[in-house]
Scaffold this motif. Structure first.
Motif, PDB file in Angstrom:
ATOM      1  N   THR A   1      43.844  38.157  37.876  1.00  0.00           N
ATOM      2  CA  THR A   1      44.402  38.481  36.565  1.00  0.00           C
ATOM      3  C   THR A   1      44.980  37.211  35.949  1.00  0.00           C
ATOM      4  O   THR A   1      45.428  36.310  36.661  1.00  0.00           O
ATOM      5  CB  THR A   1      45.523  39.548  36.634  1.00  0.00           C
ATOM      6  OG1 THR A   1      46.643  39.019  37.344  1.00  0.00           O
ATOM      7  CG2 THR A   1      45.032  40.834  37.276  1.00  0.00           C
ATOM      8  N   LYS A   2      44.984  37.174  34.637  1.00  0.00           N
ATOM      9  CA  LYS A   2      45.531  36.015  33.927  1.00  0.00           C
ATOM     10  C   LYS A   2      47.036  35.899  34.115  1.00  0.00           C
ATOM     11  O   LYS A   2      47.615  34.850  33.893  1.00  0.00           O
ATOM     12  CB  LYS A   2      45.160  36.086  32.450  1.00  0.00           C
ATOM     13  CG  LYS A   2      43.650  35.967  32.264  1.00  0.00           C
ATOM     14  CD  LYS A   2      43.238  35.872  30.830  1.00  0.00           C
ATOM     15  CE  LYS A   2      41.723  35.895  30.754  1.00  0.00           C
ATOM     16  NZ  LYS A   2      41.130  34.629  30.427  1.00  0.00           N
ATOM     17  N   GLU A   3      47.667  36.978  34.562  1.00  0.00           N
ATOM     18  CA  GLU A   3      49.106  36.983  34.820  1.00  0.00           C
ATOM     19  C   GLU A   3      49.435  36.603  36.256  1.00  0.00           C
ATOM     20  O   GLU A   3      50.577  36.738  36.698  1.00  0.00           O
ATOM     21  CB  GLU A   3      49.701  38.368  34.501  1.00  0.00           C
ATOM     22  CG  GLU A   3      49.657  38.745  33.036  1.00  0.00           C
ATOM     23  CD  GLU A   3      48.271  39.148  32.529  1.00  0.00           C
ATOM     24  OE1 GLU A   3      48.083  39.140  31.312  1.00  0.00           O
ATOM     25  OE2 GLU A   3      47.384  39.466  33.351  1.00  0.00           O
TER      26      GLU A   3
ATOM     27  N   TYR B   1      37.312  47.282  38.492  1.00  0.00           N
ATOM     28  CA  TYR B   1      36.792  46.384  37.461  1.00  0.00           C
ATOM     29  C   TYR B   1      35.286  46.594  37.261  1.00  0.00           C
ATOM     30  O   TYR B   1      34.801  46.665  36.136  1.00  0.00           O
ATOM     31  CB  TYR B   1      37.044  44.924  37.836  1.00  0.00           C
ATOM     32  CG  TYR B   1      38.451  44.440  37.622  1.00  0.00           C
ATOM     33  CD1 TYR B   1      39.234  44.889  36.559  1.00  0.00           C
ATOM     34  CD2 TYR B   1      39.002  43.492  38.475  1.00  0.00           C
ATOM     35  CE1 TYR B   1      40.519  44.411  36.356  1.00  0.00           C
ATOM     36  CE2 TYR B   1      40.285  43.005  38.278  1.00  0.00           C
ATOM     37  CZ  TYR B   1      41.033  43.469  37.221  1.00  0.00           C
ATOM     38  OH  TYR B   1      42.305  42.991  37.020  1.00  0.00           O
TER      39      TYR B   1
ATOM     40  N   LEU C   1      47.906  43.895  32.431  1.00  0.00           N
ATOM     41  CA  LEU C   1      47.306  42.742  33.094  1.00  0.00           C
ATOM     42  C   LEU C   1      45.945  42.507  32.448  1.00  0.00           C
ATOM     43  O   LEU C   1      45.337  43.433  31.924  1.00  0.00           O
ATOM     44  CB  LEU C   1      47.141  43.012  34.586  1.00  0.00           C
ATOM     45  CG  LEU C   1      48.416  43.386  35.346  1.00  0.00           C
ATOM     46  CD1 LEU C   1      48.088  43.634  36.812  1.00  0.00           C
ATOM     47  CD2 LEU C   1      49.480  42.328  35.184  1.00  0.00           C
ATOM     48  N   HIS C   2      45.458  41.274  32.514  1.00  0.00           N
ATOM     49  CA  HIS C   2      44.168  40.931  31.913  1.00  0.00           C
ATOM     50  C   HIS C   2      43.258  40.342  32.976  1.00  0.00           C
ATOM     51  O   HIS C   2      43.660  39.424  33.701  1.00  0.00           O
ATOM     52  CB  HIS C   2      44.371  39.936  30.768  1.00  0.00           C
ATOM     53  CG  HIS C   2      45.176  40.522  29.650  1.00  0.00           C
ATOM     54  ND1 HIS C   2      46.555  40.545  29.663  1.00  0.00           N
ATOM     55  CD2 HIS C   2      44.784  41.135  28.515  1.00  0.00           C
ATOM     56  CE1 HIS C   2      46.986  41.138  28.567  1.00  0.00           C
ATOM     57  NE2 HIS C   2      45.934  41.516  27.853  1.00  0.00           N
ATOM     58  N   ARG C   3      42.052  40.856  33.048  1.00  0.00           N
ATOM     59  CA  ARG C   3      41.118  40.433  34.073  1.00  0.00           C
ATOM     60  C   ARG C   3      40.793  38.949  33.953  1.00  0.00           C
ATOM     61  O   ARG C   3      40.619  38.413  32.864  1.00  0.00           O
ATOM     62  CB  ARG C   3      39.818  41.239  33.994  1.00  0.00           C
ATOM     63  CG  ARG C   3      38.889  40.878  35.150  1.00  0.00           C
ATOM     64  CD  ARG C   3      37.671  41.710  35.216  1.00  0.00           C
ATOM     65  NE  ARG C   3      36.939  41.392  36.436  1.00  0.00           N
ATOM     66  CZ  ARG C   3      35.717  41.774  36.674  1.00  0.00           C
ATOM     67  NH1 ARG C   3      35.073  42.509  35.793  1.00  0.00           N
ATOM     68  NH2 ARG C   3      35.124  41.436  37.800  1.00  0.00           N
TER      69      ARG C   3
ATOM     70  N   PRO D   1      51.319  40.204  40.043  1.00  0.00           N
ATOM     71  CA  PRO D   1      49.995  40.606  39.621  1.00  0.00           C
ATOM     72  C   PRO D   1      48.907  39.982  40.490  1.00  0.00           C
ATOM     73  O   PRO D   1      49.081  38.916  41.053  1.00  0.00           O
ATOM     74  CB  PRO D   1      49.892  40.122  38.189  1.00  0.00           C
ATOM     75  CG  PRO D   1      51.297  40.013  37.697  1.00  0.00           C
ATOM     76  CD  PRO D   1      52.085  39.624  38.920  1.00  0.00           C
TER      77      PRO D   1
ATOM     78  N   SER E   1      44.016  45.733  31.555  1.00  0.00           N
ATOM     79  CA  SER E   1      43.973  46.861  32.491  1.00  0.00           C
ATOM     80  C   SER E   1      45.385  47.000  33.037  1.00  0.00           C
ATOM     81  O   SER E   1      46.235  46.148  32.827  1.00  0.00           O
ATOM     82  CB  SER E   1      42.973  46.604  33.613  1.00  0.00           C
ATOM     83  OG  SER E   1      43.319  45.444  34.338  1.00  0.00           O
TER      84      SER E   1
ATOM     85  N   GLN F   1      41.210  32.137  40.251  1.00  0.00           N
ATOM     86  CA  GLN F   1      41.647  33.151  41.215  1.00  0.00           C
ATOM     87  C   GLN F   1      42.094  32.474  42.509  1.00  0.00           C
ATOM     88  O   GLN F   1      43.125  32.826  43.092  1.00  0.00           O
ATOM     89  CB  GLN F   1      40.511  34.126  41.517  1.00  0.00           C
ATOM     90  CG  GLN F   1      40.148  35.048  40.391  1.00  0.00           C
ATOM     91  CD  GLN F   1      38.979  35.952  40.748  1.00  0.00           C
ATOM     92  OE1 GLN F   1      38.672  36.162  41.925  1.00  0.00           O
ATOM     93  NE2 GLN F   1      38.321  36.488  39.745  1.00  0.00           N
TER      94      GLN F   1
END
Length: 137
Positions: A93-95, A125, A51-53, A89, A136, A60
């Motif tokens: 996260t970008k996902e 984080y 996953l990407h923050r 996710p 992450s 969000q």
């Protein structure tokens, strides 16, 4: 900056403060066929794909709003209860659920449990200084 460091959020199904969010995350990762939205062959990022923050608060918020709509499709109107829509996710996260590939999971869980999981994610984080876009798990 350590670009090869692996940052992980660890939640135990035995931990009573996340007794609903931990199993939901487990199901999303390892038994996605049991999760909503439900479709044949579904996989969810987080095991083989990191996953990407996402630090953009508006994105969000959009992830959460989309997840809540999915929870309402499955469980109806739960306003006025102590329940909240948990997503994986995670919204930051970008996902997250607005990515557009339906590779996410939602579950209606106790609100305090959901907020505890969210605080732990935020703390992970922050303590690990994970920057926007960094992977992450």
């Amino acid at each position: 900056m350590f670009t090869q460091a692996r940052v992980e959020l660890v939640m135990s199904k035995k931990d009573t403060s996340v007794k609903e969010s931990a199993p939901h995350t487990y199901d999303a990762l390892y038994r996605p066929e049991r999760t909503f939205p439900c479709w044949v062959g579904k996989t969810v990022p987080g095991t083989k794909e990191p996953l990407h923050r996402l630090v953009d608060k508006e994105k969000q918020r959009q992830n959460r709003k989309h997840s809540i709509k999915e929870c309402q499709k499955v469980w109806g109107d739960y306003s006025g209860t102590d329940l909240q829509c948990d997503e994986y996710p995670f919204a930051p996260t970008k996902e997250g659920s607005t990515k557009g590939d339906d590779r996410f999971s939602v579950h209606l869980i106790d609100g305090e449990d959901n907020e505890t999981g969210g605080r732990r994610l935020d703390r992970m984080y922050t303590l690990n200084r994970v920057v926007d876009g960094a992977p992450s798990a």
